[in-house]
Design a protein around this motif. Sequence first.
Motif, PDB file in Angstrom:
ATOM      1  N   THR A 180       0.768  -1.451  -0.047  1.00 27.17           N
ATOM      2  CA  THR A 180      -0.048   0.079  -0.007  1.00 27.17           C
ATOM      3  C   THR A 180       0.666   1.191   0.053  1.00 27.17           C
ATOM      4  OG1 THR A 180      -1.693  -1.053   1.215  1.00 27.17           O
ATOM      5  CG2 THR A 180      -1.765   1.301   1.351  1.00 27.17           C
ATOM      6  N   TYR A 181       0.486   2.192  -0.938  1.00 27.92           N
ATOM      7  CA  TYR A 181       1.236   3.388  -0.853  1.00 27.92           C
ATOM      8  C   TYR A 181       0.396   4.543  -0.540  1.00 27.92           C
ATOM      9  CZ  TYR A 181       4.493   0.753  -3.358  1.00 27.92           C
ATOM     10  OH  TYR A 181       5.638  -0.271  -3.707  1.00 27.92           O
ATOM     11  N   SER A 182       0.914   5.529   0.289  1.00 30.97           N
ATOM     12  CA  SER A 182       0.096   6.610   0.847  1.00 30.97           C
ATOM     13  C   SER A 182       0.804   7.935   0.027  1.00 30.97           C
ATOM     14  CB  SER A 182       0.083   7.097   2.291  1.00 30.97           C
ATOM     15  OG  SER A 182      -0.292   8.132   2.669  1.00 30.97           O
ATOM     16  N   LEU A 208      -4.590   6.677  -0.941  1.00 29.55           N
ATOM     17  CA  LEU A 208      -4.135   5.162  -0.867  1.00 29.55           C
ATOM     18  C   LEU A 208      -4.348   4.496  -1.939  1.00 29.55           C
ATOM     19  CD1 LEU A 208      -5.589   4.316   2.693  1.00 29.55           C
ATOM     20  CD2 LEU A 208      -3.519   5.348   2.076  1.00 29.55           C
ATOM     21  N   SER A 246      -3.330   0.488  -3.261  1.00 29.83           N
ATOM     22  CA  SER A 246      -3.053  -0.858  -2.957  1.00 29.83           C
ATOM     23  C   SER A 246      -2.939  -1.481  -4.336  1.00 29.83           C
ATOM     24  CB  SER A 246      -4.475  -1.253  -2.164  1.00 29.83           C
ATOM     25  OG  SER A 246      -4.724  -0.807  -1.088  1.00 29.83           O
ATOM     26  N   ILE A 279       5.364  10.450  -0.242  1.00 33.37           N
ATOM     27  CA  ILE A 279       4.990   8.944  -0.367  1.00 33.37           C
ATOM     28  C   ILE A 279       5.562   8.332   0.766  1.00 33.37           C
ATOM     29  CG2 ILE A 279       5.267   7.124  -1.781  1.00 33.37           C
ATOM     30  CD1 ILE A 279       6.036   8.686  -4.235  1.00 33.37           C
ATOM     31  N   ASN A 280       4.468   7.666   1.524  1.00 29.27           N
ATOM     32  CA  ASN A 280       4.582   6.836   2.789  1.00 29.27           C
ATOM     33  C   ASN A 280       5.767   7.416   3.603  1.00 29.27           C
ATOM     34  OD1 ASN A 280       3.179   5.026   1.540  1.00 29.27           O
ATOM     35  ND2 ASN A 280       4.811   3.356   1.133  1.00 29.27           N
ATOM     36  N   GLY A 281       5.342   8.727   3.977  1.00 30.71           N
ATOM     37  CA  GLY A 281       6.037   9.571   5.058  1.00 30.71           C
ATOM     38  C   GLY A 281       7.237  10.093   4.694  1.00 30.71           C
TER      39      GLY A 281
END
Length: 515
Positions: free
Chosen positions: A100-102, A279, A281, A248-250
């Motif tokens: 999963t990528y935020s 998000l 996925s 991306i992811n923090g």
Amino acid sequence: MVNFSPVNRVAGLISGLETQKIIEDLMKAARVPLNRLLQQKQILQWQQEDYRSINKKLMDFRLNYASPLRLQGTFQVKKATSSDETAVTAVPGGSAQPGTYSIKVNQLAEVASNVSTLALSASTTDKIDPNATLESQKAKFARPWGATTSLSFTITTYNPDGTPNSKTFTVDTTVDTLNTVLARINAEASLGVTAFYDASTDKVVISTTRTGDYPTIEIEIADVVDTFALGTLALSSTAQGKNAIVDINGLTGITKYENTFTLNNITFTLKKTTASPVLISVGTDTEKIFNTVKSFVEEFNALLDAIKQELNEPRYADYLPLTEKQKEQLTDREIDQWEEKARSGLLRNNPILSDIVYRLRRALTTPVTGLTGYDSLFDIGVRTGYYWEGGKLYVDEAKLREAINANPEAVMNLFTRSAENFEEQGLGVRLYNEVNKAINRVTAQAGSPYTLVDNSFLSRNIRELDERIETMEERLARLEERYWRQFTALEQALATLQAQSNWLAGIAGQAGSTK
């Protein structure tokens, strides 16, 4: 072909015989062996067509189904879902890892645009005509050029590595229009820019075709003769693009030159800025794997049906190919009906096709040894039909979906496992090998559907028949000439005899009159 000397043909003038018909009847009987050869050739040609039709189906099945089924990439397809597809979408590659990528989009990448800082026309109600010569519109420009009619300016852009692309444009105001000048800029592919005039805003726009803020200036414009570019068109001397900025992811402040970029074998496309993370996925596309297996089963059944149709088609031995003389006595519909029966069943119970069906079935029904998880089609919801159905497969869709969702890697191994011996090979590997062998056997028997000349068994037999037919046609031509010579000689002999008889009768008449 043999060349024959012309014969003076005399058709029953003296004898009263129907010489033409007699010779035709004699030749009709003599042509019976030739007709048999022609019929044999036609049967072989029909057989070859039927074989090649099956061969084409085998080749199409190999390309579209058997070959992909042996490749791991077919079962490693991934899919990506986005919580907001209006903002960010993603397309995973085959080697992308599930996860999963935020993603938060802080800024989109933009092209460098050099826009006129002021309107070009002096009046908002009487604007310039971009399709008229510049000289004719000079009075309408808010900032016209000087007295000269020959203007020039330079546009410079830069490649990603910093090397410049520069072009100087010369303008003849008595000939050129604003749109022709802009068209020349667009035609200069090395600059990588587009230019146009917008009548509603009364401004010119020159933009790069790529996005991003590169270390070098994106667009530089300089006047060479007079101030047409920077003055009349009110363009700036430089313009710069913008980078996309994402978190991306923090990891914050990631910059990209384009709104489409690849990370971890996933291609992301940014569409708009976001206030909160989107998000993405990434996981196995089980539905695509399901459709692949289901489509394979459907096409495998269609292939078997085509072969079984040839194997079970009835043979009408009494219906031989028609000769040309026979066709002359029938209508087109009658010819079609006759030939439909004449060419039916030419591959009935054919040993090559029967063995191909057996081998294709064996490749799919024999369990794969040495696997953990699934080792047969039955394990994933695919079963074989009854024996008289000839190996037809049936799919339990619910069980197939369950097997793929539960263990997609085991499904992949069931089809793609590589091994030297048959029992340990994956079903897709076996099937591909057997289809290849089948194509080679049919090609050796009847040739490929994509070649006109080959050395297949049937082609060699057809060529041998062609040679025999040619020899027999030459022999029949000589025979017909001989018949005509004989009958012509008969007529000539009778004519001579008649002449002698008439002469004797004349002599006898003269002798009687003198007594």
